[in-house]
Design a protein around this motif. Structure first.
Motif: not given
Length: 292
Positions: A243-270
């Motif tokens: 759910v926190a990863l979803r908050t990187f994308m705002d209502a207009s569809g813009n996103s902080s792509w780099g930080p979101m991909f980085a945190m997505s990668l960390l989320s796969l670790g466990p």
């Protein structure tokens, strides 16, 4: 005689060469399909290491410029550090794993070893619930948990697991327990053991492959679950990693792509870590489940 031997030798050499070519082609195809399957993960890894302005400008997997700023920015981008959401996900996931291991194993033992009225009917109902889509029960569940004042708590995501609601894992363990010899139960019963002692001292130790399979799949499915956690957790303090990863994308569809991909990668670790730790039991559990 010599000509016949030479012909046999030539035929054998051609057969071996054909088999070698077949193995090479097979391995090349497997490597190609493996690369296709891993490409999204490799692209995400590459994007997490690129400056944000180069993510969609460069099409190759090898970054032209490497940076670790996406990880530091993503970790501190939200109202809490991303470690806070990892902890929330860990609480929900560990609770779900413990609940499924306890409740599903008890239910499976009852279906596999006990005799009670309408046993076949209840087993059929349990199997039928596997085909019931989550969306069909989501609204009644939300109403129930709202009446219990459990919204914005972890209870809706954990307590149902202690009630053996995941019929797939019950069926998995029922099939595994049925492969265990009943002679072990009879011998323990002659020694004065009751059902609880037979279950805890005999069935559980011998069912470790099925239990490990249940734990691994529960961990992966719960950690990756987005819909249920989005519905029941609306307070940002209670957000889990998906759910926190979803908050990187705002209502207009813009996103902080780099930080979101980085945190997505960390989320796969466990997920990778838990899977690799229990892979041996997972393969054994799947291979032996259903054999009689």
């Amino acid at each position: 005689m010599t000509n016949k031997t030479e012909r046999n030798g030539t035929l054998l050499a051609r057969t071996l060469a054909a088999a070698q070519r077949h193995r090479i082609i097979t391995h090349l195809l497997l490597i190609g399909f493996g690369f296709i399957m891993l490409y999204p993960l490799l692209w995400m890894l590459s994007s997490a290491l690129k400056p944000e302005e180069l993510i969609f400008r460069e099409t190759g997997l090898i970054p032209g410029e490497v940076t670790l700023d996406n990880f530091s920015e993503g970790w501190d981008a939200l109202s809490h550090t991303f470690g806070h959401y990892f902890v929330n996900s860990a609480i929900v996931t560990i609770g779900a794993v413990i609940g499924n291991l306890m409740a599903c194993s008890l239910a499976a033992y009852a279906f596999a070893r006990l005799e009670f009225p309408l046993k076949r009917l209840w087993f059929a109902v349990m199997l039928g619930s596997i085909m019931l889509p989550l969306h069909a029960v989501l609204v009644p569940q939300y109403v129930l948990f709202s009446e219990l004042d459990w919204i914005n708590t972890f209870w809706p995501l954990i307590i149902p697991k202690f009630l053996a609601t995941d019929a797939f894992f019950i069926f998995l363990m029922v099939q595994f327990i049925r492969t265990l010899p009943r002679d072990l139960d009879e011998a323990a019963r002659i020694d004065g053991a009751g059902h609880w002692r037979i279950f805890s001292r005999i069935i559980i130790p011998l069912s470790m492959p099925a239990l490990a399979t249940t734990a691994i799949f529960t961990f992966i499915w719960t950690w990756n679950d987005f819909l249920s956690q989005l519905i029941f957790l609306t307070n940002p303090d209670m957000f889990t990693a998906p759910v926190a990863l979803r908050t990187f994308m705002d209502a207009s569809g813009n996103s902080s792509w780099g930080p979101m991909f980085a945190m997505s990668l960390l989320s796969l670790g466990p997920i990778f870590g838990f899977f690799l730790a229990g892979q041996r039991y997972l393969i054994r559990g799947i291979a032996t489940t259903g054999l009689r």
